[in-house]
Design a protein around this motif. Structure first.
Motif, PDB file in Angstrom:
ATOM      1  N   LYS A   1     -38.706  30.044  57.212  1.00 40.72           N
ATOM      2  CA  LYS A   1     -37.748  29.892  58.301  1.00 40.72           C
ATOM      3  C   LYS A   1     -38.463  29.396  59.557  1.00 40.72           C
ATOM      4  O   LYS A   1     -39.591  29.789  59.827  1.00 40.72           O
ATOM      5  CB  LYS A   1     -37.027  31.209  58.592  1.00 40.72           C
ATOM      6  CG  LYS A   1     -36.125  31.645  57.469  1.00 40.72           C
ATOM      7  CD  LYS A   1     -34.998  30.657  57.373  1.00 40.72           C
ATOM      8  CE  LYS A   1     -34.318  30.689  56.042  1.00 40.72           C
ATOM      9  NZ  LYS A   1     -33.609  29.496  55.730  1.00 40.72           N
TER      10      LYS A   1
ATOM     11  N   LEU B   1     -28.438  34.591  52.526  1.00 43.66           N
ATOM     12  CA  LEU B   1     -28.743  34.704  53.952  1.00 43.66           C
ATOM     13  C   LEU B   1     -27.555  34.306  54.807  1.00 43.66           C
ATOM     14  O   LEU B   1     -27.301  34.914  55.849  1.00 43.66           O
ATOM     15  CB  LEU B   1     -29.965  33.854  54.297  1.00 43.66           C
ATOM     16  CG  LEU B   1     -31.282  34.320  53.683  1.00 43.66           C
ATOM     17  CD1 LEU B   1     -32.381  33.310  53.963  1.00 43.66           C
ATOM     18  CD2 LEU B   1     -31.663  35.702  54.172  1.00 43.66           C
ATOM     19  N   ALA B   2     -26.790  33.311  54.385  1.00 45.25           N
ATOM     20  CA  ALA B   2     -25.599  32.899  55.123  1.00 45.25           C
ATOM     21  C   ALA B   2     -24.557  34.007  55.092  1.00 45.25           C
ATOM     22  O   ALA B   2     -23.899  34.279  56.098  1.00 45.25           O
ATOM     23  CB  ALA B   2     -25.021  31.610  54.543  1.00 45.25           C
TER      24      ALA B   2
ATOM     25  N   ARG C   1     -25.620  36.647  57.588  1.00 49.10           N
ATOM     26  CA  ARG C   1     -25.405  36.241  58.982  1.00 49.10           C
ATOM     27  C   ARG C   1     -23.954  36.410  59.397  1.00 49.10           C
ATOM     28  O   ARG C   1     -23.657  36.628  60.557  1.00 49.10           O
ATOM     29  CB  ARG C   1     -25.829  34.792  59.186  1.00 49.10           C
ATOM     30  CG  ARG C   1     -27.302  34.639  59.369  1.00 49.10           C
ATOM     31  CD  ARG C   1     -27.646  33.215  59.744  1.00 49.10           C
ATOM     32  NE  ARG C   1     -28.926  32.930  59.175  1.00 49.10           N
ATOM     33  CZ  ARG C   1     -29.151  32.140  58.136  1.00 49.10           C
ATOM     34  NH1 ARG C   1     -28.168  31.531  57.554  1.00 49.10           N
ATOM     35  NH2 ARG C   1     -30.358  31.963  57.677  1.00 49.10           N
TER      36      ARG C   1
ATOM     37  N   THR D   1     -30.631  31.794  47.534  1.00 52.53           N
ATOM     38  CA  THR D   1     -31.189  32.560  48.654  1.00 52.53           C
ATOM     39  C   THR D   1     -30.525  32.151  49.961  1.00 52.53           C
ATOM     40  O   THR D   1     -30.164  33.003  50.782  1.00 52.53           O
ATOM     41  CB  THR D   1     -32.716  32.369  48.733  1.00 52.53           C
ATOM     42  OG1 THR D   1     -33.286  32.765  47.480  1.00 52.53           O
ATOM     43  CG2 THR D   1     -33.321  33.189  49.853  1.00 52.53           C
ATOM     44  N   ARG D   2     -30.336  30.853  50.170  1.00 53.91           N
ATOM     45  CA  ARG D   2     -29.641  30.382  51.376  1.00 53.91           C
ATOM     46  C   ARG D   2     -28.226  30.957  51.449  1.00 53.91           C
ATOM     47  O   ARG D   2     -27.766  31.365  52.518  1.00 53.91           O
ATOM     48  CB  ARG D   2     -29.587  28.849  51.420  1.00 53.91           C
ATOM     49  CG  ARG D   2     -30.888  28.207  51.851  1.00 53.91           C
ATOM     50  CD  ARG D   2     -30.719  26.717  52.136  1.00 53.91           C
ATOM     51  NE  ARG D   2     -30.369  25.947  50.954  1.00 53.91           N
ATOM     52  CZ  ARG D   2     -31.249  25.448  50.080  1.00 53.91           C
ATOM     53  NH1 ARG D   2     -32.540  25.643  50.259  1.00 53.91           N
ATOM     54  NH2 ARG D   2     -30.840  24.751  49.047  1.00 53.91           N
ATOM     55  N   GLN D   3     -27.541  31.005  50.317  1.00 50.76           N
ATOM     56  CA  GLN D   3     -26.189  31.564  50.300  1.00 50.76           C
ATOM     57  C   GLN D   3     -26.208  33.051  50.658  1.00 50.76           C
ATOM     58  O   GLN D   3     -25.344  33.524  51.397  1.00 50.76           O
ATOM     59  CB  GLN D   3     -25.529  31.342  48.941  1.00 50.76           C
ATOM     60  CG  GLN D   3     -25.155  29.900  48.694  1.00 50.76           C
ATOM     61  CD  GLN D   3     -24.472  29.692  47.358  1.00 50.76           C
ATOM     62  OE1 GLN D   3     -23.988  30.618  46.724  1.00 50.76           O
ATOM     63  NE2 GLN D   3     -24.449  28.445  46.914  1.00 50.76           N
TER      64      GLN D   3
ATOM     65  N   ALA E   1     -33.534  28.588  45.532  1.00 52.61           N
ATOM     66  CA  ALA E   1     -33.532  28.334  46.979  1.00 52.61           C
ATOM     67  C   ALA E   1     -32.096  28.300  47.502  1.00 52.61           C
ATOM     68  O   ALA E   1     -31.787  28.892  48.540  1.00 52.61           O
ATOM     69  CB  ALA E   1     -34.259  27.029  47.297  1.00 52.61           C
ATOM     70  N   GLU E   2     -31.208  27.630  46.783  1.00 50.78           N
ATOM     71  CA  GLU E   2     -29.805  27.568  47.194  1.00 50.78           C
ATOM     72  C   GLU E   2     -29.157  28.944  47.143  1.00 50.78           C
ATOM     73  O   GLU E   2     -28.417  29.324  48.056  1.00 50.78           O
ATOM     74  CB  GLU E   2     -29.024  26.579  46.316  1.00 50.78           C
ATOM     75  CG  GLU E   2     -27.544  26.515  46.633  1.00 50.78           C
ATOM     76  CD  GLU E   2     -27.224  26.128  48.073  1.00 50.78           C
ATOM     77  OE1 GLU E   2     -26.172  26.577  48.576  1.00 50.78           O
ATOM     78  OE2 GLU E   2     -28.008  25.379  48.691  1.00 50.78           O
TER      79      GLU E   2
ATOM     80  N   GLU F   1     -37.577  29.962  51.069  1.00 47.19           N
ATOM     81  CA  GLU F   1     -36.460  30.233  51.974  1.00 47.19           C
ATOM     82  C   GLU F   1     -36.719  31.439  52.873  1.00 47.19           C
ATOM     83  O   GLU F   1     -36.339  31.437  54.035  1.00 47.19           O
ATOM     84  CB  GLU F   1     -35.169  30.442  51.189  1.00 47.19           C
ATOM     85  CG  GLU F   1     -34.656  29.181  50.543  1.00 47.19           C
ATOM     86  CD  GLU F   1     -34.403  28.063  51.546  1.00 47.19           C
ATOM     87  OE1 GLU F   1     -33.762  28.320  52.591  1.00 47.19           O
ATOM     88  OE2 GLU F   1     -34.835  26.930  51.288  1.00 47.19           O
TER      89      GLU F   1
END
Length: 134
Positions: A82, A121-122, A125, A117-119, A114-115, A78
């Motif tokens: 990118k 990063l979201a 943002r 990490t995405r959370q 991975a999920e 992740e």
């Protein structure tokens, strides 16, 4: 040849602008998938902190090495994978492995981390702190 391609990809990835975090974020994920005959499961917590260099640590001892590898690879995929640029200058902390004796695997921990990490990063943002950060 494959090593050269990977080295070039990483060099190109970090030659351009690198992403960073505005603030710390933590996500806990309980991942589950029914594959037809078996249910894959893993739970994990990932914390991303702004830092001056990239570090990654696992806060638990005695976790099966395949689970740890899956978790680390999920996070790295992740952060480095990118489309435009890699995330660097981040302290990554992986903790709270939730293991299912039957359903946990490398893949389950890869997907859970991975999920998470995405959370993280979201969440970063959505924070209005710094202009040049993601």
């Amino acid at each position: 040849m494959e090593t050269e391609l990977l080295e070039q990809w990483l060099k190109d990835k970090f030659a351009h602008r690198e992403g960073s975090l505005r603030e710390s974020a933590t996500a806990t994920v309980e991942w589950k998938k029914n594959t037809g005959g078996m249910i894959m499961r893993a739970g994990i917590t990932v914390t991303l902190n702004p830092s001056v260099e990239f570090t990654i640590s696992v806060l638990e001892d005695g976790i099966e090495s395949g689970y740890v590898s899956g978790a680390i690879n999920g996070v790295l995929t992740e952060l480095v994978g990118k489309p435009m640029y890699a995330m660097s200058d981040i302290e990554v902390v992986i903790s709270d492995f939730q293991i299912d004796e039957v359903g946990s695997s490398y893949v389950a921990f890869y997907r859970a981390s991975a999920e998470a990490t995405r959370q993280c990063l979201a969440f970063d943002r959505s924070s209005p702190s710094r202009e040049n950060a993601i």
